[in-house]
Motif scaffolding. Structure first.
Motif, PDB file in Angstrom:
ATOM      1  N   ASN A 165       0.832  -1.213   0.000  1.00  0.00           N
ATOM      2  CA  ASN A 165       0.000   0.000   0.000  1.00  0.00           C
ATOM      3  C   ASN A 165       0.861   1.254   0.000  1.00  0.00           C
ATOM      4  N   MET A 166       1.932   1.228   0.778  1.00  0.00           N
ATOM      5  CA  MET A 166       2.816   2.398   0.838  1.00  0.00           C
ATOM      6  C   MET A 166       3.529   2.626  -0.492  1.00  0.00           C
ATOM      7  N   VAL A 167       3.994   1.557  -1.103  1.00  0.00           N
ATOM      8  CA  VAL A 167       4.677   1.679  -2.393  1.00  0.00           C
ATOM      9  C   VAL A 167       3.724   2.260  -3.438  1.00  0.00           C
ATOM     10  N   THR A 168       2.453   1.857  -3.367  1.00  0.00           N
ATOM     11  CA  THR A 168       1.462   2.347  -4.328  1.00  0.00           C
ATOM     12  C   THR A 168       1.107   3.803  -4.082  1.00  0.00           C
ATOM     13  N   GLN A 169       0.909   4.175  -2.819  1.00  0.00           N
ATOM     14  CA  GLN A 169       0.425   5.514  -2.496  1.00  0.00           C
ATOM     15  C   GLN A 169       1.537   6.544  -2.323  1.00  0.00           C
ATOM     16  N   PHE A 170       2.678   6.113  -1.782  1.00  0.00           N
ATOM     17  CA  PHE A 170       3.766   7.065  -1.488  1.00  0.00           C
ATOM     18  C   PHE A 170       5.091   6.530  -2.020  1.00  0.00           C
ATOM     19  N   PRO A 171       5.220   6.345  -3.318  1.00  0.00           N
ATOM     20  CA  PRO A 171       6.399   5.664  -3.871  1.00  0.00           C
ATOM     21  C   PRO A 171       7.724   6.368  -3.625  1.00  0.00           C
ATOM     22  N   GLN A 172       7.718   7.690  -3.429  1.00  0.00           N
ATOM     23  CA  GLN A 172       8.980   8.415  -3.290  1.00  0.00           C
ATOM     24  C   GLN A 172       9.231   8.898  -1.861  1.00  0.00           C
ATOM     25  N   HIS A 173       8.364   8.559  -0.953  1.00  0.00           N
ATOM     26  CA  HIS A 173       8.527   9.026   0.426  1.00  0.00           C
ATOM     27  C   HIS A 173       9.630   8.225   1.118  1.00  0.00           C
ATOM     28  N   ASP A 174      10.425   8.898   1.949  1.00  0.00           N
ATOM     29  CA  ASP A 174      11.529   8.230   2.640  1.00  0.00           C
ATOM     30  C   ASP A 174      11.049   7.061   3.494  1.00  0.00           C
ATOM     31  N   LEU A 175       9.886   7.223   4.143  1.00  0.00           N
ATOM     32  CA  LEU A 175       9.382   6.144   4.987  1.00  0.00           C
ATOM     33  C   LEU A 175       9.067   4.898   4.160  1.00  0.00           C
ATOM     34  N   THR A 176       8.678   5.090   2.911  1.00  0.00           N
ATOM     35  CA  THR A 176       8.471   3.944   2.027  1.00  0.00           C
ATOM     36  C   THR A 176       9.787   3.221   1.793  1.00  0.00           C
ATOM     37  N   GLY A 177      10.855   3.993   1.637  1.00  0.00           N
ATOM     38  CA  GLY A 177      12.176   3.390   1.475  1.00  0.00           C
ATOM     39  C   GLY A 177      12.586   2.585   2.696  1.00  0.00           C
ATOM     40  N   PHE A 178      12.337   3.139   3.890  1.00  0.00           N
ATOM     41  CA  PHE A 178      12.713   2.439   5.112  1.00  0.00           C
ATOM     42  C   PHE A 178      11.903   1.155   5.288  1.00  0.00           C
ATOM     43  N   ILE A 179      10.595   1.229   4.970  1.00  0.00           N
ATOM     44  CA  ILE A 179       9.772   0.021   5.141  1.00  0.00           C
ATOM     45  C   ILE A 179      10.107  -1.024   4.090  1.00  0.00           C
ATOM     46  N   LEU A 180      10.638  -0.594   2.941  1.00  0.00           N
ATOM     47  CA  LEU A 180      11.079  -1.560   1.938  1.00  0.00           C
ATOM     48  C   LEU A 180      12.260  -2.383   2.445  1.00  0.00           C
ATOM     49  N   LEU A 181      13.051  -1.808   3.355  1.00  0.00           N
ATOM     50  CA  LEU A 181      14.131  -2.584   3.966  1.00  0.00           C
ATOM     51  C   LEU A 181      13.557  -3.753   4.757  1.00  0.00           C
ATOM     52  N   ARG A 182      12.391  -3.531   5.361  1.00  0.00           N
ATOM     53  CA  ARG A 182      11.724  -4.625   6.065  1.00  0.00           C
ATOM     54  C   ARG A 182      11.292  -5.708   5.069  1.00  0.00           C
ATOM     55  N   MET A 183      10.857  -5.291   3.902  1.00  0.00           N
ATOM     56  CA  MET A 183      10.496  -6.267   2.877  1.00  0.00           C
ATOM     57  C   MET A 183      11.703  -7.121   2.513  1.00  0.00           C
ATOM     58  N   GLY A 184      12.850  -6.471   2.421  1.00  0.00           N
ATOM     59  CA  GLY A 184      14.072  -7.213   2.141  1.00  0.00           C
ATOM     60  C   GLY A 184      14.393  -8.201   3.238  1.00  0.00           C
ATOM     61  N   GLN A 185      14.207  -7.791   4.490  1.00  0.00           N
ATOM     62  CA  GLN A 185      14.488  -8.680   5.608  1.00  0.00           C
ATOM     63  C   GLN A 185      13.515  -9.861   5.641  1.00  0.00           C
ATOM     64  N   ILE A 186      12.260  -9.602   5.244  1.00  0.00           N
ATOM     65  CA  ILE A 186      11.290 -10.698   5.163  1.00  0.00           C
ATOM     66  C   ILE A 186      11.730 -11.696   4.094  1.00  0.00           C
ATOM     67  N   SER A 187      12.242 -11.177   2.991  1.00  0.00           N
ATOM     68  CA  SER A 187      12.743 -12.058   1.933  1.00  0.00           C
ATOM     69  C   SER A 187      13.915 -12.889   2.438  1.00  0.00           C
ATOM     70  N   GLU A 188      14.783 -12.263   3.217  1.00  0.00           N
ATOM     71  CA  GLU A 188      15.908 -13.016   3.786  1.00  0.00           C
ATOM     72  C   GLU A 188      15.417 -14.136   4.701  1.00  0.00           C
ATOM     73  N   LEU A 189      14.411 -13.821   5.534  1.00  0.00           N
ATOM     74  CA  LEU A 189      13.875 -14.828   6.447  1.00  0.00           C
ATOM     75  C   LEU A 189      13.270 -16.008   5.694  1.00  0.00           C
ATOM     76  N   ASN A 190      12.821 -15.741   4.466  1.00  0.00           N
ATOM     77  CA  ASN A 190      12.264 -16.799   3.614  1.00  0.00           C
ATOM     78  C   ASN A 190      13.320 -17.417   2.703  1.00  0.00           C
ATOM     79  N   ASN A 191      14.602 -17.104   3.009  1.00  0.00           N
ATOM     80  CA  ASN A 191      15.727 -17.630   2.224  1.00  0.00           C
ATOM     81  C   ASN A 191      15.702 -17.186   0.760  1.00  0.00           C
ATOM     82  N   GLN A 192      15.124 -16.027   0.520  1.00  0.00           N
ATOM     83  CA  GLN A 192      15.099 -15.459  -0.826  1.00  0.00           C
ATOM     84  C   GLN A 192      16.152 -14.344  -0.882  1.00  0.00           C
ATOM     85  N   THR A 193      17.412 -14.765  -0.807  1.00  0.00           N
ATOM     86  CA  THR A 193      18.496 -13.793  -0.688  1.00  0.00           C
ATOM     87  C   THR A 193      18.664 -12.939  -1.937  1.00  0.00           C
TER      88      THR A 193
END
Length: 226
Positions: A165-193
């Motif tokens: 939702n954040m990527v769709t509504q606020f694609p250039q906002h800094d907070l979207t960038g920070f929360i995308l790091l969480r997406m990366g960490q979720i991918s790591e937890l799923n072994n999707q390095t």
């Protein structure tokens, strides 16, 4: 005498045929004219419809720009547009409690729950803020804390939905960038390095916040050195 009568009959027939042909041409001419006027009227209606649609699109674009302005409080010009929009909304609305913007109160209450690690109550407060005040200047922060709360609760599916939702509504906002790091960490937890690495690189490349870029690069390097 007989020949004269025959000639007269022939003459009458020719005259009748001529009148019929003339009448047919006359009717055809005016029927064609009527069809032309009908077509012209249809085209005029179509032009008016296109003008209306263009005017509607222009209004919707301005409305969208004003809505986006509220997520960029550091830009004084955009913030002024947002405040003007809020003022206009209050003027159009009847006098009631709904016209009072209490989003800041809900935001602080939700943030307190978040700091106290009561993530369920935090999510409830921030969702209430978004439902009651969809144009609040705290909207992007509310989305961020909802996604972060779900992440810390280890409800990764819900967190990813909010991140989307954040990527769709606020694609250039800094907070979207920070929360995308969480997406990366979720991918790591799923072994999707590989996917995680791509997310970190994308954040580092597309956002200007230096702290954000540094964190993204550091996370990307940690994935590559595994």
């Amino acid at each position: 005498m007989k020949n004269q009568n025959s000639l007269f009959v022939v003459f009458c027939l020719c005259l009748t045929v001529g009148f019929v042909a003339a009448y047919a041409g006359f009717v055809g001419h005016f029927n064609g004219h009527d069809q032309y006027e009908l077509r012209l009227a249809q085209l005029q209606k179509q032009v008016e419809k296109e003008k209306f649609n263009n005017a509607l699109l222009t209004y919707q674009l301005k409305d969208f720009q004003q809505s986006v302005a509220q997520v960029l409080p550091d830009d004084k010009k955009l913030q002024a547009n947002y405040e003007l929009r809020n003022f206009a909304a209050v003027v159009r609305s009847p006098a009631s409690e709904d016209a009072i913007d209490l989003s800041a109160v809900l935001y602080e209450k939700g943030k307190k729950y978040f700091n106290d690690k009561d993530y369920d109550k935090a999510i409830k407060e921030f969702n209430g803020l978004l439902d009651k005040f969809p144009l609040s200047q705290h909207g992007v922060e509310a989305h961020f804390f909802i996604a972060e709360s779900y992440f810390l609760k280890k409800d990764f599916r819900s967190s990813l939905t909010e991140i989307d939702n954040m990527v769709t509504q606020f694609p250039q906002h800094d907070l979207t960038g920070f929360i995308l790091l969480r997406m990366g960490q979720i991918s790591e937890l799923n072994n999707q390095t590989e996917e995680a690495s791509e997310i970190y690189k994308t954040v580092s490349k597309n956002f200007k916040n230096e702290d954000l870029k540094k964190q993204a690069k550091k996370l990307a390097q940690s994935v590559e050195y595994r």
